[in-house]
Design a protein around this motif. Structure first.
Motif, PDB file in Angstrom:
ATOM      1  N   THR A 448      43.096  26.489  33.866  1.00 17.28           N
ATOM      2  CA  THR A 448      44.009  26.660  32.726  1.00 17.28           C
ATOM      3  C   THR A 448      43.791  25.622  31.633  1.00 17.28           C
ATOM      4  O   THR A 448      44.529  25.593  30.655  1.00 17.28           O
ATOM      5  CB  THR A 448      45.476  26.567  33.201  1.00 17.28           C
ATOM      6  N   SER A 449      42.787  24.771  31.806  1.00 15.55           N
ATOM      7  CA  SER A 449      42.577  23.728  30.802  1.00 15.55           C
ATOM      8  C   SER A 449      41.091  23.481  30.606  1.00 15.55           C
ATOM      9  O   SER A 449      40.261  23.860  31.443  1.00 15.55           O
ATOM     10  CB  SER A 449      43.273  22.421  31.213  1.00 15.55           C
ATOM     11  N   ASN A 480      35.182  32.488  31.007  1.00 11.49           N
ATOM     12  CA  ASN A 480      36.403  32.399  31.801  1.00 11.49           C
ATOM     13  C   ASN A 480      36.675  33.743  32.463  1.00 11.49           C
ATOM     14  O   ASN A 480      36.946  34.736  31.794  1.00 11.49           O
ATOM     15  CB  ASN A 480      37.596  32.008  30.919  1.00 11.49           C
ATOM     16  N   ALA A 482      39.316  35.483  34.057  1.00 11.37           N
ATOM     17  CA  ALA A 482      40.771  35.308  34.110  1.00 11.37           C
ATOM     18  C   ALA A 482      41.431  36.135  35.200  1.00 11.37           C
ATOM     19  O   ALA A 482      42.658  36.168  35.294  1.00 11.37           O
ATOM     20  CB  ALA A 482      41.377  35.667  32.751  1.00 11.37           C
ATOM     21  N   ASN A 528      47.941  32.006  32.389  1.00 14.20           N
ATOM     22  CA  ASN A 528      46.799  31.100  32.475  1.00 14.20           C
ATOM     23  C   ASN A 528      45.935  31.168  31.224  1.00 14.20           C
ATOM     24  O   ASN A 528      45.458  30.144  30.718  1.00 14.20           O
ATOM     25  CB  ASN A 528      45.942  31.445  33.699  1.00 14.20           C
ATOM     26  N   ARG A 531      47.574  29.351  28.276  1.00 12.00           N
ATOM     27  CA  ARG A 531      47.468  27.896  28.412  1.00 12.00           C
ATOM     28  C   ARG A 531      46.053  27.421  28.121  1.00 12.00           C
ATOM     29  O   ARG A 531      45.845  26.390  27.471  1.00 12.00           O
ATOM     30  CB  ARG A 531      47.883  27.479  29.826  1.00 12.00           C
ATOM     31  N   PHE A 532      45.074  28.205  28.582  1.00 14.43           N
ATOM     32  CA  PHE A 532      43.688  27.795  28.379  1.00 14.43           C
ATOM     33  C   PHE A 532      43.302  27.861  26.905  1.00 14.43           C
ATOM     34  O   PHE A 532      42.660  26.932  26.380  1.00 14.43           O
ATOM     35  CB  PHE A 532      42.763  28.680  29.212  1.00 14.43           C
TER      36      PHE A 532
END
Length: 755
Positions: A448-449, A480, A482, A528, A531-532
């Motif tokens: 998430t980061s 990513n 997800a 998620n 946030r990413f």
């Protein structure tokens, strides 16, 4: 005397009352039903249309004219809920049911009923027993009303089924719209359910080889099934659930492997777009079917003659309820079949775009679909600048003592060196997706980061790489997935998807390090991703390549409640929309409902799944998308026939993709990426430069124009025509071929500027 007068007056009073009641009924009927009269005939209670002022009734074999546009006439035969579409200029007709004249008399009562019904339902009684419900073999009532552009029919099936539904059929200009409002669908008997609904399953049918033409199959990039006599060679046709298999209904199994190491079966392509089509070349009449609503639970059926009956047909089959396997206990030692608790709650709608004359072929279908996507906002024109795609694998993991150890394949500095060398070879404006950049490596998901693995250089080195390449004209995207959850590296108690049977979905793979993955709950994927992307923005990184949720769609259960593919689709659409608003977004093999949010498509298939009944592959999706959004091929590295693959890119206008590493591929032998046996950059350096030079030159001639014509010439040469006049000639044969005053060498292509 008064009594005698009363007896004489009484009949007049009664007669007056009867007349008054009749007048009131007539007024109510006119207000509620419009201009109609009710006629009882056999098992059918129907409304016989009365033409309004100026209308013309033109009965054809008991069909009644119910709508007319500038190009077509729509006829309707109520007892079979059947229609005919007639081209006013040529007289050519598309029929929705098999007429008595074309009935070969070879089929049993069930198939005869199917062929002669405009709507066919599959009913579930209990959990194991399914039955065909059609207008001919099941007693029914039907009432039909005129609408502004066609008819609305209320159909009730009797006997043991007690189903009701309404169907609206409208002819507007050159389009036929067929719609079943979801609120009209009723299952009135406990334990008896509607499983599937097929709308006009024989629309445009042909018998054996009576018509030259083909059916469009939405497999891979596209394919055709010819309307020739198949001589009974095939036992099945194409049946593809739009947007792929519903993993919430059935658990995924590991693919077959050789010696437990190498995959031996390649999965078939997902149906990315909700389309199918039929072309009658002799009659110069065709249609493109677009499933507009209910597509998330609909399959496209394209069936050649010889499969059960000797008729070619294609249609949409909506899945309202499915049967799944319910374990009896936690150990799954016993199972029983179960029916979904709730049905699909979406309108069922198909738009048939009618094509005639020179447009009645697959090129016309592609042009029509492109314009439809643009007009409805389902796609947007994007930056079409040419880029060769060169992706990098950062880090992987292999087992080591009690845990894992990093296998570093390409650091940020090494990736920069590779791009610098390519720049020296003339490869400019590269697009790169960096995979395995995150802490823990390629399969440490989800995250998430922004947290780059130290083995590729960490956060600072990756940022410098991205910013430095941007200044040089190259764009770096961070990859990513997800959707997936690695069961080994992440807690999975509350966040993973459970199937409709309340069992956790497992994506099991045969791999040496990580062999079990789950899917995230859609809401968790969405959170998620938000946030990413927020963290990417904080770090000044504007580019994201998104995978997983772009191509998977499933039903699921949560806390005792059931959620459909419609719910998942809505969540994914919102999540991808949010990501698109905050960064430049590439989508990996995206389903059509996400197309409007993509700045580019990754891993678009160039070919089909190579089913035996497919007669010819065509780059249909490429024809639709070229000139609108850039599409990037699957990796060239893994193509067995690289010459054919290169020619397919020249034909389709797709941009090439390479997946490379700085280190030798042999380092991956004990990782989950061990099947990626051909990645080392030095093996592909010259190929990348050659592809870039040739396809960049072709892209400069084509510009941002669209493909408006595609045809296979009699001598085997493929001719692709763009709307700026450029023509590309592709020769897949081993002989020199000529057309339009141009000679094309064997296994080569040439482009010719417009005159």
């Amino acid at each position: 005397m008064e009594a005698k007068k009363s007896k004489k007056i009484l009949p007049f009073i009664i007669a007056g009352a009867v007349i008054l009641i009749a007048v009131i009924i007539l007024i109510i009927a006119l207000v509620l039903g419009g201009t109609q009269s009710v006629v009882v005939s056999g098992d059918h209670v129907h409304s016989a249309p009365i033409p309004s002022t100026g209308a013309v009734v033109d009965a054809k074999e008991d069909y009644v004219l119910v709508a007319e546009s500038s190009t077509y006439k729509l006829y309707y035969y109520e007892p079979q809920f059947s229609i005919k579409l007639e081209n006013k200029e040529t007289g050519a007709v598309l029929e929705s049911t098999v007429s008595d004249e074309k009935d070969d008399g070879k089929n049993n009562a069930s198939w005869t009923g199917y062929m002669k019904s405009g709507i066919v339902i599959t009913a579930i009684i209990g959990t194991l027993n399914t039955y065909q419900v059609d207008m001919n073999t099941v007693k029914n009532n039907i009432a039909t009303w005129y609408t502004d552009n066609g008819i609305y029919a209320k159909i009730s099936f009797e006997d043991q089924y007690r189903f009701e539904l309404g169907v609206e059929v409208s002819l507007i200009d050159d389009e036929l719209i067929v719609r079943v409002p979801q609120e009209s669908i009723k299952e009135n008997k406990e334990g008896t359910y509607i499983s599937t609904v097929s709308l006009f399953p024989f629309l445009g049918y042909t018998y054996l080889d009576e018509q030259d033409g083909y059916m469009l199959v939405p497999d891979g990039n596209g394919a055709l099934i010819y309307l020739d006599d198949k001589e009974g060679r095939y036992s099945t046709g194409f049946s593809g659930l739009i947007y792929g298999t519903d993993d919430g209904m059935t658990n995924k199994t590991a693919v077959s492997t050789l010696w437990g190491r190498y995959e031996t079966v390649t999965e078939s392509n997902t149906v990315l777009a909700p389309i199918f089509g039929m072309a009658h070349l002799d009659d110069r009449l065709a249609y493109l079917g677009i499933v507009e609503s209910g597509d998330e639970r609909c399959s496209t059926e394209v069936v050649p003659n010889g499969v059960m009956v000797d008729y070619n047909r294609c249609f949409a089959r909506f899945l309202l309820r499915d049967v799944f396997v319910q374990p009896l206990n936690q150990s799954n030692s016993g199972t029983v079949p179960a029916v979904e608790q709730d049905r699909l709650h979406s309108d069922l709608q198909v738009r048939y775009c009618l094509l005639s004359g020179d447009d009645a072929d697959y090129s016309g279908m592609a042009n029509t679909y492109r314009q439809y996507l643009l007009d409805t906002g389902r796609i947007q024109k994007r930056d079409l600048s040419y880029n060769t795609r060169v992706d990098f694998l950062g880090t992987e993991r292999e087992e080591f003592l009690m845990g894992t150890t990093a296998v570093t394949m390409t650091t940020a500095d090494q990736a920069a060196d590779i791009l610098e060398e390519l720049r020296g070879l003339g490869v400019q404006n590269v697009l790169s997706v960096y995979r395995g950049w995150q802490k823990g490596g390629l399969y440490d998901v989800p995250f998430t980061s922004y947290n780059a693995d130290s083995h590729i250089g960490g956060d600072g080195a990756l940022k410098r790489f991205i910013r430095s390449e941007a200044e040089k004209g190259n764009t770096i995207y961070l990859y990513n997935d997800a959707l997936s959850v690695n069961a080994t590296t992440n807690a999975t108690t509350y966040n993973v998807m459970k199937m409709v049977n309340k069992r956790t979905f497992k994506n099991e793979v045969r791999a040496p390090v990580y062999d079990l993955f789950y899917y995230l709950m859609p809401g968790r994927s969405s959170g998620n991703l938000e946030r990413f992307t927020d963290d990417l923005n904080k770090n000044g990184i504007p580019n994201l390549a998104l995978a997983g949720i772009t191509e998977k769609l499933f039903s699921y259960s949560s806390k005792g409640s059931y959620y459909s593919r419609t719910d998942t689709m809505d969540i994914y659409m919102d999540a991808v929309s949010g990501a698109d608003s905050s960064c430049s977004l590439l989508l990996e093999t995206p389903n059509a409902y996400l197309w409007s949010r993509a700045d580019g498509f990754l891993d678009m298939p160039l070919s089909s799944s190579d089913y035996l009944y497919l007669d010819r592959e065509i780059p249909f999706l490429s024809m639709v998308l070229k000139g609108i959004v850039p599409t990037y091929s699957e990796y060239v590295n893994f193509e067995a026939n690289k010459t054919e693959n290169f020619l397919q890119m020249a034909e389709s206008g797709m941009y090439p993709s390479f997946y490379v590493t700085a280190e030798d591929s042999s380092k991956l032998i004990y990782t989950n990426s061990r099947n990626l046996y051909s990645l080392e950059y030095t093996s592909y350096r010259d190929t990348i430069a050659e592809y870039d030079a040739a396809l960049r030159a072709l892209a400069e001639k084509v510009g941002d124009s669209c493909i408006i014509g595609h045809e296979l010439l009699d001598n085997g040469l493929v001719r692709v025509t763009y709307d700026n006049g450029v023509r590309v000639y592709v020769n897949y044969t081993e002989s020199e071929l000529s057309a339009d005053g141009l000679t094309v060498d064997a296994l080569s292509y040439q482009a010719k500027a417009g005159e």
